[in-house]
Design a protein around this motif. Structure first.
Motif, PDB file in Angstrom:
ATOM      1  N   SER A  53       0.827  -1.054  -0.095  1.00  0.00           N
ATOM      2  CA  SER A  53       0.013  -0.011  -0.054  1.00  0.00           C
ATOM      3  C   SER A  53       0.858   1.442   0.074  1.00  0.00           C
ATOM      4  O   SER A  53       1.747   1.332   0.477  1.00  0.00           O
ATOM      5  CB  SER A  53      -0.862  -0.169   1.336  1.00  0.00           C
ATOM      6  N   SER A  54       0.355   2.198  -0.531  1.00  0.00           N
ATOM      7  CA  SER A  54       1.138   3.713  -0.528  1.00  0.00           C
ATOM      8  C   SER A  54       0.955   4.206   0.527  1.00  0.00           C
ATOM      9  O   SER A  54       1.595   5.376   1.034  1.00  0.00           O
ATOM     10  CB  SER A  54       0.525   4.555  -1.655  1.00  0.00           C
ATOM     11  N   PHE A  62       3.275   7.699  -1.080  1.00  0.00           N
ATOM     12  CA  PHE A  62       3.485   7.225  -2.397  1.00  0.00           C
ATOM     13  C   PHE A  62       4.581   7.658  -2.932  1.00  0.00           C
ATOM     14  O   PHE A  62       5.299   6.992  -3.912  1.00  0.00           O
ATOM     15  CB  PHE A  62       2.416   8.094  -3.170  1.00  0.00           C
ATOM     16  N   ASP A  82       7.022   4.979  -2.551  1.00  0.00           N
ATOM     17  CA  ASP A  82       6.861   3.710  -3.280  1.00  0.00           C
ATOM     18  C   ASP A  82       7.422   3.828  -4.602  1.00  0.00           C
ATOM     19  O   ASP A  82       7.756   2.871  -5.395  1.00  0.00           O
ATOM     20  CB  ASP A  82       5.187   3.358  -2.919  1.00  0.00           C
ATOM     21  N   THR A  83       6.953   4.905  -5.234  1.00  0.00           N
ATOM     22  CA  THR A  83       7.552   5.342  -6.488  1.00  0.00           C
ATOM     23  C   THR A  83       9.002   5.201  -6.685  1.00  0.00           C
ATOM     24  O   THR A  83       9.347   4.338  -7.418  1.00  0.00           O
ATOM     25  CB  THR A  83       7.147   6.859  -6.890  1.00  0.00           C
ATOM     26  N   SER A 139       9.732   1.350  -6.288  1.00  0.00           N
ATOM     27  CA  SER A 139       9.224   0.599  -7.594  1.00  0.00           C
ATOM     28  C   SER A 139      10.156   0.742  -8.737  1.00  0.00           C
ATOM     29  O   SER A 139      10.572  -0.125  -9.318  1.00  0.00           O
ATOM     30  CB  SER A 139       7.838   0.970  -8.014  1.00  0.00           C
ATOM     31  N   HIS A 174       1.945   0.663   4.871  1.00  0.00           N
ATOM     32  CA  HIS A 174       2.087   0.058   3.582  1.00  0.00           C
ATOM     33  C   HIS A 174       2.052  -1.295   3.768  1.00  0.00           C
ATOM     34  O   HIS A 174       1.554  -1.927   2.813  1.00  0.00           O
ATOM     35  CB  HIS A 174       3.731   0.658   3.315  1.00  0.00           C
ATOM     36  N   TYR A 187      -1.422   6.931 -11.014  1.00  0.00           N
ATOM     37  CA  TYR A 187      -1.591   6.008  -9.870  1.00  0.00           C
ATOM     38  C   TYR A 187      -2.242   6.738  -8.699  1.00  0.00           C
ATOM     39  O   TYR A 187      -3.120   6.485  -8.023  1.00  0.00           O
ATOM     40  CB  TYR A 187      -0.401   5.462  -9.512  1.00  0.00           C
ATOM     41  N   TRP A 188      -1.456   7.744  -8.616  1.00  0.00           N
ATOM     42  CA  TRP A 188      -1.846   8.830  -7.278  1.00  0.00           C
ATOM     43  C   TRP A 188      -3.385   9.336  -7.574  1.00  0.00           C
ATOM     44  O   TRP A 188      -4.228   9.026  -6.544  1.00  0.00           O
ATOM     45  CB  TRP A 188      -1.037  10.124  -7.255  1.00  0.00           C
ATOM     46  N   ILE A 204      -5.453   6.257  -6.588  1.00  0.00           N
ATOM     47  CA  ILE A 204      -5.460   5.989  -4.919  1.00  0.00           C
ATOM     48  C   ILE A 204      -6.456   7.166  -4.264  1.00  0.00           C
ATOM     49  O   ILE A 204      -7.090   6.378  -3.216  1.00  0.00           O
ATOM     50  CB  ILE A 204      -4.064   6.017  -4.384  1.00  0.00           C
ATOM     51  N   ALA A 237      -5.401   2.098  -1.611  1.00  0.00           N
ATOM     52  CA  ALA A 237      -4.071   2.426  -1.653  1.00  0.00           C
ATOM     53  C   ALA A 237      -3.060   1.542  -1.987  1.00  0.00           C
ATOM     54  O   ALA A 237      -1.909   1.772  -2.524  1.00  0.00           O
ATOM     55  CB  ALA A 237      -3.717   3.149  -0.385  1.00  0.00           C
ATOM     56  N   ASN A 267      -1.862   1.267  -6.044  1.00  0.00           N
ATOM     57  CA  ASN A 267      -0.301   1.566  -5.961  1.00  0.00           C
ATOM     58  C   ASN A 267       0.394   1.266  -7.115  1.00  0.00           C
ATOM     59  O   ASN A 267       0.393   0.414  -8.019  1.00  0.00           O
ATOM     60  CB  ASN A 267       0.372   1.114  -4.542  1.00  0.00           C
TER      61      ASN A 267
END
Length: 501
Positions: free
Chosen positions: A153-154, A161, A164-165, A168, A310, A384-385, A388, A400, A404
């Motif tokens: 989860s973000s 977020f 996590d970006t 990723s 998360h 994505y944001w 979410i 989220a 994500n």
């Protein structure tokens, strides 16, 4: 954020894709695949306890790395075989896939061996298979992660977020720069379907029978589209809608997981004297939502692992896929809640210790290598944001996570267009109405896409994978009748769980 994302993308090594064309070969073999279909397999003991105990044998099957270039590089896929119980009644092979993408599939007897009737076991060689890039199959393109799970989860705010970006993008860069790009580009479901057909040919079979669960239904559906004349008795359990694989399928987890949480909350509320989450489903849900907010403000540290906003939704997601895990999930939530706001703690139960260790050390790059190679994902973090934020009202726990960003956002574009499944191959679909991992509408959509299919619905139950012992004699009987006698139901049918459950 845009500048950071662009810097990561500059670091990604992008190999040039190719459109599938007929491979080079002689006039007698224009496809160039004859040597693969007619290879002789060297069988040997598997060296896996369950398979060895069942009398299995294993072999490596040579396949092209790139089916557009069958005379160039090759790789191997590992298969297992448990021969039919009665050679006089034998009618072929039954290949299986346990899901994923990225799950190891050699242990076919562990997947379905105890659910098939003796009559079915007498008729088929059970064939397990590690898909290309997985398990014992060639791992030339294997990559490692800087961290473990790619799905999380973000959290509650934009800072999570952004974190996590970065994670990723880092996963994608690490994988693409440490693995072999030529191999990574070919770890696709379409190529695994082609590998399955090479396995069929190498085993000397005219057609292929198949059982697949979860992602295995997508693989099976792709096979029916690519090789309809080779598709015999096909069973898809807990199906994916091919039109929504991969990114949209993950998005569909959000509302499905919320519904599954409500179902679990009803169970927990009836046991408030044990778990003390609340005496009504609404009170139980409030307890979980409050715990998630608490973890977001101050991570709950257990075994040196930070359970935050998360990771808590991901833990819940994993346990909600089976109603039989209700008590296990309640125990986990109770233990985590008891440690909230306290100094770092040690897991008091082996189950929680194992969950946290898996999150800490788990490596699921095979999932990304296949899913990201299969289907393009939106490349802009803002997409994505936006999703979410839009999901938070109706999906307060899982929105989220389901929306994500993942490493696929930073992956090269697939070498082939995703398969559009539309055919009339006879297929038996089995599905529960409460499945949160592959929601019931996915089975309905695949049923429409496969005009020759029949759908068996296991109603009023929350479970992923329905062909199990002691769950539904009605459903199991339908599957075994189809595999044994080749008889599909005259129409769709509905089954219930066993009355004794």
């Amino acid at each position: 954020m845009a500048l950071l994302v662009n810097l990561f993308r500059l670091a990604v090594v992008v190999a040039t894709g190719a459109v599938l064309v007929t491979g080079a070969g002689s006039d007698a073999d224009p496809s160039g695949l004859a040597r693969f279909h007619h290879q002789r397999l060297a069988w040997k003991p598997c060296g896996i306890d369950d398979l060895d105990a069942a009398g299995a044998e294993c072999a490596d099957v040579l396949v092209p790395l790139d089916y557009t270039k069958p005379h160039d590089r090759t790789m191997t896929v590992a298969i297992s075989r448990i021969t039919a119980g009665n050679s006089a009644q034998r009618r072929g092979v039954l290949v299986s896939n346990p899901g994923g993408p990225g799950a190891e599939g050699l242990d076919s007897v562990g997947l379905i061996g105890d659910v098939l009737t003796p009559e079915v076991l007498a008729r088929y060689d059970l064939i397990g298979m590690d898909p290309r890039g997985v398990g014992r199959s060639d791992r030339g393109g294997r990559c490692g992660w800087p961290v473990g799970e790619m799905i999380r989860s973000s959290g509650h705010g934009p800072s999570g977020f952004r974190h996590d970006t970065v994670e990723s993008a880092g996963m994608a860069v690490t994988c693409l720069n440490t693995g072999d790009p030529a191999v990574l580009r070919q770890l696709t479901t379409r190529n695994t379907a082609r590998d399955m057909d090479v396995v069929r040919g190498a085993l000397g079979e005219r057609t292929l029978n198949y059982y697949g669960v979860s992602y295995g239904t997508y693989l099976g559906a792709v096979y029916t589209q690519m090789f309809p004349a080779r598709s015999d008795r096909m069973v898809f359990d807990s199906s994916i809608d091919p039109d929504r694989y991969w990114e949209a399928m993950v998005q569909d987890w959000g509302p499905a997981d919320e519904a599954a949480l409500d179902d679990w909350a009803g169970w927990a509320a009836s046991r408030d004297d044990v778990y003390h989450f609340g005496a009504t489903p609404a009170q139980v849900r409030t307890t979980v939502e409050d715990l998630l907010r608490t973890a977001g403000r101050q991570p709950i540290v257990i075994d040196d692992f930070l359970i935050d906003d998360h990771w808590l939704p991901f833990i819940l997601h994993n346990y909600l896929s089976n109603f039989r895990s209700n008590a296990a999930l309640a125990d986990l939530v109770r233990e985590v809640a008891d440690d909230a706001g306290r100094p770092p703690a040690t897991a008091r139960t082996p189950r929680l210790a194992a969950v946290l260790e898996a999150l800490r050390t788990g490596e699921n790059s095979a999932l990304a290598q296949i899913a990201c190679a299969d289907a393009p994902a939106p490349a802009e973090p803002e997409w994505y944001w936006h999703n979410i934020e839009a999901a938070r009202t109706t999906q307060p726990i899982f929105g989220a996570m389901a929306n994500n960003i993942q490493p696929c956002a930073f992956w090269p574009r697939p070498v082939e267009t995703p398969t559009r499944v539309r055919n009339s191959v006879p297929v038996l679909l089995v599905q529960s109405t409460g499945d949160p991992r592959t929601p019931y509408p996915h089975a309905l959509a695949l049923h429409r896409a496969l005009s020759g299919s029949r759908l068996v619905t296991l109603r009023n139950i929350r479970i992923h994978m329905t062909f199990r012992t002691d769950l539904s004699a009605c459903l199991n009987g339908t599957v075994n009748t189809y595999l044994g006698a080749g008889v599909l139901p005259a129409g769709d049918r509905t089954c219930d769980v066993n009355a004794t459950m």
